[in-house]
Design a protein around this motif. Sequence first.
Motif, mmCIF file in Angstrom:
data_model
loop_
_atom_site.group_PDB
_atom_site.id
_atom_site.type_symbol
_atom_site.label_atom_id
_atom_site.label_comp_id
_atom_site.label_asym_id
_atom_site.label_seq_id
_atom_site.Cartn_x
_atom_site.Cartn_y
_atom_site.Cartn_z
ATOM 1 N N GLY A 12 1.157 -1.125 0.129
ATOM 2 C CA GLY A 12 -0.076 -0.001 0.039
ATOM 3 C C GLY A 12 0.795 1.312 -0.125
ATOM 4 N N THR A 13 0.196 2.450 0.208
ATOM 5 C CA THR A 13 0.964 3.599 0.238
ATOM 6 C C THR A 13 1.177 4.020 1.763
ATOM 7 N N PRO A 14 2.547 4.109 2.121
ATOM 8 C CA PRO A 14 2.717 4.512 3.620
ATOM 9 C C PRO A 14 2.056 5.576 4.112
ATOM 10 N N THR A 15 1.582 5.780 5.171
ATOM 11 C CA THR A 15 1.016 7.028 5.777
ATOM 12 C C THR A 15 2.048 8.111 6.226
ATOM 13 N N LYS A 16 1.963 9.221 5.637
ATOM 14 C CA LYS A 16 2.902 10.260 5.945
ATOM 15 C C LYS A 16 2.267 11.006 6.963
ATOM 16 N N VAL A 17 3.002 11.281 8.163
ATOM 17 C CA VAL A 17 2.462 12.359 9.100
ATOM 18 C C VAL A 17 3.549 13.374 9.567
ATOM 19 N N THR A 18 3.098 14.408 9.543
ATOM 20 C CA THR A 18 3.970 15.896 9.945
ATOM 21 C C THR A 18 3.960 15.878 11.543
ATOM 22 N N LEU A 19 5.423 15.829 12.079
ATOM 23 C CA LEU A 19 5.538 16.557 13.130
ATOM 24 C C LEU A 19 5.928 17.687 13.105
ATOM 25 N N PRO A 20 4.869 18.949 13.620
ATOM 26 C CA PRO A 20 5.252 20.271 13.156
ATOM 27 C C PRO A 20 6.448 20.855 14.255
ATOM 28 N N GLU A 21 7.110 21.666 13.303
ATOM 29 C CA GLU A 21 7.889 22.637 14.390
ATOM 30 C C GLU A 21 7.219 22.991 15.615
ATOM 31 N N GLY A 22 8.292 22.894 16.612
ATOM 32 C CA GLY A 22 7.868 23.209 18.104
ATOM 33 C C GLY A 22 7.452 21.916 18.636
ATOM 34 N N THR A 23 7.104 20.660 18.279
ATOM 35 C CA THR A 23 6.784 19.559 19.012
ATOM 36 C C THR A 23 7.769 19.101 19.971
ATOM 37 N N SER A 24 7.149 18.892 21.199
ATOM 38 C CA SER A 24 7.858 18.644 22.051
ATOM 39 C C SER A 24 8.172 17.147 22.205
#
Length: 216
Positions: A12-24
């Motif tokens: 399948g197509t791997p799920t992309k997730v963005t951890l945003p700038e500032g994430t602790s």
Amino acid sequence: MPNVPPPAALPGTPTKVTLPEGTSLFRVHASALAGAAFNPVPAGRLYGGGRFDATEDRPYTYLYAGLAPAAAVCESLLRSVPFAADGGPRLLPRTGIARKRCTFLRLATDVTVVSLMSGADLAAVGQDSWLVQAEAAEYPWTRNWGHWIRDRTEPWAQGFVWPSKREPADRVVILFGDRCATDTVTECEPAVDFGTPDGEDWLNTVLAPYHARLAP
């Protein structure tokens, strides 16, 4: 799915997730390693190491962290600490925290990772919950799968995110040093050294909801 080799191609197509700038991020690690430094030490192909470590034949630097303090502490320190038969608190041996600390980090930029959070996410990379729930004896196989997923999500995947095995309400991540800039993570406040009275108090506070504490 232990002892099953990866397929020839992603199903399948791997799920992309963005951890945003500032994430602790919260990282429990050996005090000898700088808090924001990626670990350069590969695991053996068959023994020791963590779930998605590099190995000598698949080298890269890496950094594990929890997205909450409890995830970092439980994943790092409670892996093999059993509940007491008499119902008392689980006692964490002091050897388990010798020369360790918790460093508080923050992402200095957005980071894109492969999500391994849901059954659908895992199915997209040919796996099920075994990949993120297996115990340490099966880490040689989870590492092999991790390398396979990493290869097939190059160059965009800068790491993986998955549910903490020991605190399922929280998430944990691995970041790959060869796909992250040197300043991707920065220290944002003083680390907690577990070898100090204040560090012991902090650690016992985090451990208390898990019916655990440092041994006397």
